[in-house]
Write an enzyme that holds these catalytic residues in place. Sequence first.
Site, PDB file in Angstrom:
ATOM      1  CG  HIS A  75      -0.335   0.004   2.544  1.00 49.03           C
ATOM      2  ND1 HIS A  75      -0.066  -1.162   3.223  1.00 49.03           N
ATOM      3  CD2 HIS A  75       0.079   1.006   3.359  1.00 49.03           C
ATOM      4  CE1 HIS A  75       0.486  -0.880   4.389  1.00 49.03           C
ATOM      5  NE2 HIS A  75       0.600   0.433   4.512  1.00 49.03           N
TER       6      HIS A  75
ATOM      7  CD  GLU B  44       3.489  -0.626   7.194  1.00 48.83           C
ATOM      8  OE1 GLU B  44       2.888   0.154   6.425  1.00 48.83           O
ATOM      9  OE2 GLU B  44       2.945  -1.225   8.135  1.00 48.83           O
TER      10      GLU B  44
HETATM   11 CO    CO Z   1       1.204   1.198   6.326  1.00 47.57          CO
END
Ligand code: CO
Length: 134
Positions: free
Chosen positions: A7, A130
């Site tokens: 994402h 991330e």
């Molecule tokens: Co995230």
Amino acid sequence: MIGRLNHVAIAVPDLAQAAARYREVLGADVSEPMDQPDHGVTVVFVTLPNSKIELLGPLGKDSPIAGFLQRNPAGGVHHLCFEVADIAAACDTLQAAGARVLGDGEPKIGAHGKPVLFLHPKDFCGTLIEIEQV
Ligand code: CO
């Protein structure tokens, strides 16, 4: 080592307005807002054919995105999330290469219930990264 882009997270000052933009202007598949008190954010998931966008709004006064929104009052790209098969191995490889893992350097359970870690933006072209085990 990294796999799919899981994402792109975008921090926004007004989550309802941001969700409406993605739903009504871009015609995207947009979820209802979900509070994540452990992470200090409310999240709206935008599901795309090949990835996801996460719209992050601040939740509570100690939200970890509060500082980002102060610096970027209109919102902005907060982080990118890449998938890995083995987060412990990825963590070792990254640290051996000199990348700084945020926090205590250990993977944590992230917003999707899977182990994640975050990498210092200064080590990755100014972008918070991330890494999520899938
Ligand atoms: Co995230």
